[in-house]
Design a protein around this motif. Structure first.
Motif, PDB file in Angstrom:
ATOM      1  N   ILE A  36       0.931  -1.259  -0.002  1.00 52.75           N
ATOM      2  CA  ILE A  36      -0.159  -0.045  -0.084  1.00 52.75           C
ATOM      3  C   ILE A  36       0.805   1.288   0.006  1.00 52.75           C
ATOM      4  CG2 ILE A  36      -1.612   1.384   1.227  1.00 52.75           C
ATOM      5  CD1 ILE A  36      -2.435  -1.334   2.615  1.00 52.75           C
ATOM      6  N   GLY A  37       0.482   2.181  -0.670  1.00 52.60           N
ATOM      7  CA  GLY A  37       1.371   3.559  -0.774  1.00 52.60           C
ATOM      8  C   GLY A  37       0.302   4.568  -0.836  1.00 52.60           C
ATOM      9  N   CYS A  38       0.837   5.815  -0.545  1.00 57.27           N
ATOM     10  CA  CYS A  38      -0.172   6.927  -0.578  1.00 57.27           C
ATOM     11  C   CYS A  38       0.496   7.912  -1.553  1.00 57.27           C
ATOM     12  CB  CYS A  38      -0.359   7.564   0.757  1.00 57.27           C
ATOM     13  SG  CYS A  38       0.614   8.517   1.514  1.00 57.27           S
ATOM     14  N   LEU A  39      -0.329   8.952  -2.051  1.00 53.74           N
ATOM     15  CA  LEU A  39       0.134   9.981  -2.954  1.00 53.74           C
ATOM     16  C   LEU A  39      -0.239  11.320  -2.197  1.00 53.74           C
ATOM     17  CD1 LEU A  39       1.072   9.912  -6.022  1.00 53.74           C
ATOM     18  CD2 LEU A  39      -1.526  10.243  -6.312  1.00 53.74           C
ATOM     19  N   ALA A  40       0.875  12.262  -1.901  1.00 50.14           N
ATOM     20  CA  ALA A  40       0.419  13.282  -1.142  1.00 50.14           C
ATOM     21  C   ALA A  40       1.566  14.271  -1.785  1.00 50.14           C
ATOM     22  CB  ALA A  40       0.713  13.183   0.258  1.00 50.14           C
ATOM     23  N   GLY A  41       1.166  15.754  -1.359  1.00 49.12           N
ATOM     24  CA  GLY A  41       2.082  16.876  -1.815  1.00 49.12           C
ATOM     25  C   GLY A  41       1.255  18.036  -2.478  1.00 49.12           C
ATOM     26  N   PRO A  42       1.859  18.949  -2.853  1.00 45.91           N
ATOM     27  CA  PRO A  42       1.140  20.147  -3.418  1.00 45.91           C
ATOM     28  C   PRO A  42       0.574  19.806  -4.714  1.00 45.91           C
ATOM     29  CG  PRO A  42       3.527  20.591  -3.593  1.00 45.91           C
ATOM     30  CD  PRO A  42       3.395  19.289  -2.805  1.00 45.91           C
ATOM     31  N   ASN A  43      -0.755  19.071  -5.000  1.00 45.46           N
ATOM     32  CA  ASN A  43      -1.216  18.770  -6.130  1.00 45.46           C
ATOM     33  C   ASN A  43      -2.560  19.101  -6.403  1.00 45.46           C
ATOM     34  OD1 ASN A  43       0.401  15.375  -5.476  1.00 45.46           O
ATOM     35  ND2 ASN A  43       1.345  17.192  -6.457  1.00 45.46           N
ATOM     36  N   LEU A  44      -2.594  20.437  -6.390  1.00 44.52           N
ATOM     37  CA  LEU A  44      -4.105  21.063  -6.793  1.00 44.52           C
ATOM     38  C   LEU A  44      -4.499  20.526  -8.220  1.00 44.52           C
ATOM     39  CD1 LEU A  44      -3.098  24.634  -5.608  1.00 44.52           C
ATOM     40  CD2 LEU A  44      -4.550  23.159  -4.302  1.00 44.52           C
ATOM     41  N   GLU A  81       0.789  10.503   5.106  1.00 42.27           N
ATOM     42  CA  GLU A  81      -0.586  10.549   5.019  1.00 42.27           C
ATOM     43  C   GLU A  81      -1.178  11.770   6.097  1.00 42.27           C
ATOM     44  OE1 GLU A  81      -1.373   6.288   5.920  1.00 42.27           O
ATOM     45  OE2 GLU A  81      -2.919   6.290   4.264  1.00 42.27           O
ATOM     46  N   LEU A  82      -0.498  11.683   7.220  1.00 49.10           N
ATOM     47  CA  LEU A  82      -1.344  12.676   8.226  1.00 49.10           C
ATOM     48  C   LEU A  82      -0.699  14.252   7.766  1.00 49.10           C
ATOM     49  CD1 LEU A  82      -0.438  10.897  11.496  1.00 49.10           C
ATOM     50  CD2 LEU A  82      -2.459  11.131  10.560  1.00 49.10           C
ATOM     51  N   ALA A  83       0.284  14.215   7.255  1.00 52.74           N
ATOM     52  CA  ALA A  83       0.884  15.764   6.827  1.00 52.74           C
ATOM     53  C   ALA A  83      -0.381  16.214   5.774  1.00 52.74           C
ATOM     54  CB  ALA A  83       2.224  15.704   6.089  1.00 52.74           C
ATOM     55  N   GLY A  84      -0.646  15.342   4.795  1.00 63.28           N
ATOM     56  CA  GLY A  84      -1.748  15.605   3.756  1.00 63.28           C
ATOM     57  C   GLY A  84      -2.967  15.917   4.547  1.00 63.28           C
ATOM     58  N   VAL A  85      -3.339  14.822   5.610  1.00 62.55           N
ATOM     59  CA  VAL A  85      -4.566  15.035   5.770  1.00 62.55           C
ATOM     60  C   VAL A  85      -4.798  16.317   6.808  1.00 62.55           C
ATOM     61  CG1 VAL A  85      -6.275  14.158   7.712  1.00 62.55           C
ATOM     62  CG2 VAL A  85      -5.104  12.508   5.938  1.00 62.55           C
ATOM     63  N   ILE A 121      -0.273  20.374  15.016  1.00 62.96           N
ATOM     64  CA  ILE A 121      -0.342  19.156  13.915  1.00 62.96           C
ATOM     65  C   ILE A 121       0.604  18.226  14.149  1.00 62.96           C
ATOM     66  CG2 ILE A 121      -0.405  18.512  11.500  1.00 62.96           C
ATOM     67  CD1 ILE A 121      -2.362  20.979  11.053  1.00 62.96           C
ATOM     68  N   ILE A 122       1.886  18.786  14.269  1.00 62.55           N
ATOM     69  CA  ILE A 122       3.098  17.993  14.342  1.00 62.55           C
ATOM     70  C   ILE A 122       2.839  17.232  15.554  1.00 62.55           C
ATOM     71  CG2 ILE A 122       5.531  17.793  14.730  1.00 62.55           C
ATOM     72  CD1 ILE A 122       5.908  20.041  12.490  1.00 62.55           C
ATOM     73  N   LYS A 123       2.781  17.879  16.660  1.00 66.52           N
ATOM     74  CA  LYS A 123       2.496  17.094  18.011  1.00 66.52           C
ATOM     75  C   LYS A 123       1.552  15.985  18.075  1.00 66.52           C
ATOM     76  CE  LYS A 123       2.650  21.172  20.215  1.00 66.52           C
ATOM     77  NZ  LYS A 123       2.245  21.948  21.377  1.00 66.52           N
ATOM     78  N   LEU A 124       0.346  16.457  17.355  1.00 67.52           N
ATOM     79  CA  LEU A 124      -0.866  15.201  17.259  1.00 67.52           C
ATOM     80  C   LEU A 124      -0.226  14.089  16.406  1.00 67.52           C
ATOM     81  CD1 LEU A 124      -4.085  17.048  16.123  1.00 67.52           C
ATOM     82  CD2 LEU A 124      -3.673  16.021  18.471  1.00 67.52           C
ATOM     83  N   SER A 125       0.343  14.294  15.270  1.00 59.85           N
ATOM     84  CA  SER A 125       0.720  13.209  14.434  1.00 59.85           C
ATOM     85  C   SER A 125       1.863  12.390  14.931  1.00 59.85           C
ATOM     86  CB  SER A 125       1.491  13.792  13.174  1.00 59.85           C
ATOM     87  OG  SER A 125       0.531  14.685  12.535  1.00 59.85           O
ATOM     88  N   GLU A 126       2.879  13.038  15.981  1.00 64.86           N
ATOM     89  CA  GLU A 126       3.590  12.162  16.549  1.00 64.86           C
ATOM     90  C   GLU A 126       3.038  11.040  17.390  1.00 64.86           C
ATOM     91  OE1 GLU A 126       6.456  15.504  18.365  1.00 64.86           O
ATOM     92  OE2 GLU A 126       7.821  13.794  17.512  1.00 64.86           O
ATOM     93  N   VAL A 127       1.995  11.340  18.161  1.00 67.89           N
ATOM     94  CA  VAL A 127       1.142  10.535  18.931  1.00 67.89           C
ATOM     95  C   VAL A 127       0.567   9.373  17.983  1.00 67.89           C
ATOM     96  CG1 VAL A 127      -1.294  10.474  20.151  1.00 67.89           C
ATOM     97  CG2 VAL A 127       0.322  12.227  20.587  1.00 67.89           C
ATOM     98  N   LEU A 128       0.422   9.760  16.569  1.00 73.43           N
ATOM     99  CA  LEU A 128      -0.073   8.523  15.755  1.00 73.43           C
ATOM    100  C   LEU A 128       1.123   7.875  15.200  1.00 73.43           C
ATOM    101  CD1 LEU A 128      -3.060  10.627  14.153  1.00 73.43           C
ATOM    102  CD2 LEU A 128      -3.118   8.844  16.316  1.00 73.43           C
ATOM    103  N   LYS A 177       9.903  14.324  10.303  1.00 69.97           N
ATOM    104  CA  LYS A 177      10.912  14.824   8.845  1.00 69.97           C
ATOM    105  C   LYS A 177       9.725  15.075   7.718  1.00 69.97           C
ATOM    106  CE  LYS A 177      14.164  11.788   9.127  1.00 69.97           C
ATOM    107  NZ  LYS A 177      15.058  10.847   8.672  1.00 69.97           N
ATOM    108  N   SER A 178       8.699  14.111   7.679  1.00 69.43           N
ATOM    109  CA  SER A 178       7.879  13.993   6.629  1.00 69.43           C
ATOM    110  C   SER A 178       7.134  15.247   6.583  1.00 69.43           C
ATOM    111  CB  SER A 178       6.827  13.116   6.897  1.00 69.43           C
ATOM    112  OG  SER A 178       7.376  11.836   6.841  1.00 69.43           O
ATOM    113  N   PHE A 179       6.849  16.284   7.816  1.00 68.47           N
ATOM    114  CA  PHE A 179       6.471  17.355   7.707  1.00 68.47           C
ATOM    115  C   PHE A 179       7.089  18.649   7.362  1.00 68.47           C
ATOM    116  CE2 PHE A 179       4.206  14.703  10.463  1.00 68.47           C
ATOM    117  CZ  PHE A 179       2.816  15.208  10.468  1.00 68.47           C
TER     118      PHE A 179
END
Lengths: 347, 565
Positions: A143-151, A197-201, A234-241, A246-248
């Motif tokens: 499984i993979g995900c696609l994320a980034g500045p993709n308007l 994923e979390l950064a994108g979400v 958001i970074i603090k929340l994501s670390e919990v998950l 670095k991804s951020f």
């Protein structure tokens, strides 16, 4: 060898269509929609979500056929419909399928989103990213995900852009790279799928807020303050998950923020903008063709912050602004309360 | 659980052998060709290392690292180390120094040195299997244990299992035993137990033979071989040596190659995936991936060799070892508390190194009348998917999976080490889940948990360390309070058991609360110099050793039970 196999895109919304067109530059592509009438429309007009379909794109309603013909599938549907889509596909999926999703949302293991209140508490272990949902609902592991500045609109216009494909598997990153790379589209890899994923979400939360700051005419200093401090929450929340900070800092993090938090083309941004102009959330939602993922994400982020005791004033204020009719002045006053804390605490 | 089995047909052999003749056992057949096996291990290890280190420079670095680490190790020898260790590593070092001064092509000489080292390691690792010793041990061990147990019988221990004791009555075998037996005949099984005590090496071996499975290749810590009488048996019962001190890449490669080879040849295997005894007594949640990865590699090899033809399937059997009494508990929890928060390099000790000590240890264990349950979890395939009695794998939706698909890319079977490493992590995640589901909540754990949590709640402003150092006058519990705590804890445990998230010992559910509490207090750490809990004259309960109480309650951590005390 693999050039002979077509690729499937599941979901013919604006981003799904844009991705299908990108993929079609190198491969035959099935573009699946669950709506039969929409498939017929695509076939007749060769248009989808306002974009002209590449000649290699084949609209289809037959999910079994797509799963049998393709080894690589890109599910790009709203997070609301994501679980149902995977369940529909599951009987036809095998462990040799690769699924790279492009959905920026979260799901809950137990409670429905509608039941969430301001004080609701959600444990991190009860929140699923879309990759975790795929793993839970199907036999697929690659499984993979696609994320980034993709308007979607800019990709559709053929502007240059780049994306991140994140997966625990090198094979998935390489496949994504091979399938998507073109003279106008670059692909980077990451192993931190949860972080990407979390950064994108979660950045959608800030896109809504950024739109609100514009709508209120508070200026660029306020926007920068809002985004930077919101990002820290958001970074603090994501670390919990289980995300890697670095991804951020990469394309899926800072990259996506720069694109969405300043672009009126972003759905989430326009939600915030219209809220600030006095429209009600229900009316805004009713008027949009596609879901603004950020609205649900704020509910989940708020619940996570409650459960894990993470101080998130920006997320809280946004939550109240959207769901509790907090008036704007009180919101701003709340945000501007002086806090004696250090600037960067999350690294 | 519904399909649990506690068969007691004959006192010494509740389950018939799945293969009555030892000559038919995989371990016997493979061991008949021991020399060939060693040669294959050497060749393959060398091949792997050369592939990973393609240039002369790479090999040189790898050799230098190994020599450096080994020179440090031999400075503090263990009894099991060969007497010529120092001489050997000095000669390797000198050979490397000589090579330094050569200017021209050194690769052949480097390969020769590498081979010498691998040869030494391979001979050290590979055990042997001796039919005679096995038959002797098989008869002798239960006999000896039963004698020990009955010798202790005259002592006035509380007994819930009747008077006549034998090993089978003191050890409970529960879980998916029929499935394990069935699958051991359909494919190759890899048994992965939790690890709590030094005695695991003996009890798990006994547990395997008690359910009628043939002896297995078994990765045993080198320190166990330092006990001469144990070493005698283990050397001949299929145990191979795992030396946790040797962390150099060459050794690890040789060990992994050996394990892969025997599993691929159909040798049922056993290793402790936690790598070492759980210091805190919390069920292992971080597993070592090295040996687990060999099971996966063996499966990939079998599939790639068979292509679309039928292949031998490998099944993983998670097993939990559940003790109401761990003799070395004190030492373990001390080490744990010392290491918490510090990523300190832990030097394994070779305690329990004399035959006398280990015999005393075993005697105490079996005469202590402690509860001991081996639980066999549901078997899974090498990717962590559940399998049925026929060995078919199933996905979350109940559809049969062809596991060959995991090794396919675009329809072709392929070799991808990175992919395999992710699969190994997935397997370890599945084993961790299975460990939790198959942990047996024994009366000792339940009462210890309730007592400890009550102490913690009373001192909710204190951290764990302050609670552990509490003065004696605070270490008293009102009996009614403990009873209430145990009561609601059992209710939650029962709910979890219904959801198959834990196993609960029948005694916990059958006894009335006061009997259960008394029973647990009596048994809890029965041979520790200071019992964790004692009954006071006024009926209240007192804790004499908070650290031990923590140790025994830790088994039930991670289930969210604290909210229910």
């Amino acid at each position: 060898m693999s050039e002979q196999h077509p690729v499937g895109v599941i979901g013919a919304g604006s981003f799904g269509t844009a991705v299908a067109n990108l993929l079609a530059e190198n491969n035959a592509v099935y573009l699946y929609s669950r709506r039969q009438d929409y498939v017929a429309e695509m076939q007749n007009t060769r248009m989808s979500a306002g974009q002209k379909l590449h000649e290699q794109v084949i609209p289809t309603h037959d999910i079994a056929h797509v799963a049998r013909q393709c080894y690589v599938l890109f599910p790009i549907v709203s997070s609301d419909g994501f679980k149902d889509t995977i369940r529909t596909m599951a009987p036809f999926l095998r462990p040799d399928h690769i699924l790279i999703h492009g959905t920026k949302g979260l799901a809950l293991k137990k409670k429905g989103l509608e039941k969430l209140k301001e004080k609701s508490r959600i444990a991190g272990k009860n929140v699923l990213t879309m990759s975790q949902l795929i793993r839970r609902e199907s036999v697929v592991v690659r499984i993979g995900c696609l994320a980034g500045p993709n308007l979607a609109r800019e990709i559709a216009s053929g502007f240059p852009a780049a994306t991140v494909i994140a997966s625990r598997f090198d094979e998935v990153i390489q496949e994504g790279h091979r399938l998507l790379t073109s003279h106008r589209f670059q692909v980077y890899g990451s192993h931190d799928i949860v972080g990407v994923e979390l950064a994108g979400v979660l950045k959608n939360i800030l896109a809504i807020g950024s739109g609100a700051v514009s709508g209120l005419g508070l200026g660029e200093n306020a926007r920068a303050l809002f985004i930077t401090k919101g990002w820290a929450e958001i970074i603090k929340l994501s670390e919990v998950l289980g995300a890697d900070v670095k991804s951020f800092l990469g394309l899926a993090g800072i990259g996506d923020i720069i694109a969405t938090c300043s672009s009126p083309a972003s759905r989430n941004y326009s939600v915030g903008y219209r809220l600030a102009k006095g429209e009600k959330i229900a009316d805004i939602r009713a008027s949009m063709d596609e879901v603004a993922e950020g609205i649900n994400t704020i509910r989940i982020a708020n619940g996570l912050a409650n459960f894990h005791g993470i101080h998130c004033p920006i997320i809280k204020t946004l939550y109240q602004g959207i769901f509790e009719d907090l008036n704007v002045e009180t919101g701003i006053e709340y945000l501007m309360r002086s806090r004696k804390s250090m600037d960067v605490e999350f690294l | 659980m519904g399909n649990d089995q506690e068969k007691q047909q004959s006192p010494s052999r509740p389950y018939p052998w799945i293969l009555p003749s030892i000559e038919d056992w995989p371990i016997y057949k493979i061991s008949q060709e021991r020399d060939l096996l060693i040669e294959q291990v050497i060749d393959e290890t060398l091949d792997h290392i050369l592939k990973k280190n393609p240039t002369e420079k790479d090999i040189q670095v790898e050799l230098a690292k190994a020599v450096y680490l080994e020179k440090i190790r031999v400075e503090r020898p263990w009894k099991t180390d060969a007497p010529d260790e120092k001489t050997f590593w000095n000669s390797v070092k000198n050979a490397l120094v000589r090579l330094e001064s050569h200017a021209d092509n050194k690769i052949d000489e480097e390969k020769a040195i590498l081979r010498r080292i691998i040869h030494r390691y391979a001979h050290e690792i590979v055990g042997n299997f001796n039919k005679g010793t096995y038959q002797f041990a098989e008869r002798f061990v239960p006999f000896a244990f039963n004698r020990l147990l009955n010798a202790s019988h005259s002592r006035a221990f509380i007994r819930l299992f009747g008077n006549k004791k034998d090993l089978l009555k003191s050890v409970h075998l529960v879980g998916e035993i029929d499935q394990v037996r069935a699958l051991a005949q359909k494919g190759t099984i890899v048994v992965v137990p939790t690890h709590s005590s030094n005695i695991d090496s003996i009890t798990v071996g006994w547990g395997i033979s008690a359910i009628g499975l043939p002896a297995m290749f078994y990765g045993a810590g080198l320190n166990l071989f330092s006990v001469r009488f144990l070493a005698y048996f283990m050397n001949r019962l299929g145990a191979y040596r795992v030396d946790r001190r040797k962390k150099n890449a060459i050794y690890l490669e040789a060990l992994k190659t050996f394990s892969t080879q025997v599993i691929a040849k159909g040798g049922h295997s056993l290793f402790f995936p936690g790598g070492t005894r759980s210091r805190s007594n919390v069920v292992e949640s971080q597993l070592k991936l090295g040996l687990l990865g060999t099971a996966l590699e063996a499966q990939r090899r079998l599939i790639l060799e068979a292509q679309e033809k039928p292949f031998t399937k490998i099944f993983v059997v998670p097993v939990t070892m559940n003790y109401g009494f761990v003799l070395e508990a004190k030492e373990l929890i001390d080490e744990h508390l010392k290491n918490v928060g510090k990523e300190r390099y832990f030097v394994p000790s070779d305690k329990y190194s004399s035959s006398y000590k280990i015999l005393k240890f075993m005697y105490r264990f079996f005469t202590a009348d402690a509860d001991f349950t081996i639980a066999y979890g549901k078997c899974m395939d090498i990717f962590g998917n559940p399998v049925d009695m026929e060995g078919n794998s199933y996905d979350n939706n109940g559809n049969i999976i062809d596991i060959r698909d995991y090794f396919r890319s675009h329809g072709q079977l392929t070799n991808d080490n990175q992919r395999d490493s992710v699969y190994t992590k997935m397997l370890s995640e599945a084993i961790v889940v299975a460990f939790k589901k198959n942990t047996v909540a024994l009366p000792e754990n339940v009462v210890a948990f309730a007592a400890f949590k009550i102490f913690q709640k009373k001192h909710h402003n204190s951290d764990l360390y302050s609670v552990l150092r509490m003065a004696e006058e605070f270490r008293e519990l009102d009996r009614a309070e403990l009873r209430e705590g145990v009561k609601s804890l059992i209710k939650e445990l029962q709910r979890l058991q219904n959801k198959e998230e834990i196993r609960v010992d029948p005694i916990v559910l059958a006894e009335d609360l006061d009997t259960l509490i008394d029973y647990a207090i009596k048994k809890l750490g029965v041979y520790h110099p200071k019992r964790p809990l004692i009954k006071m004259r006024n009926g209240n309960i007192k804790c004499q050793d908070m650290k031990l109480l923590l140790f025994y309650q830790n088994r039930l951590e991670g289930y969210g039970l604290e909210k229910h005390v």
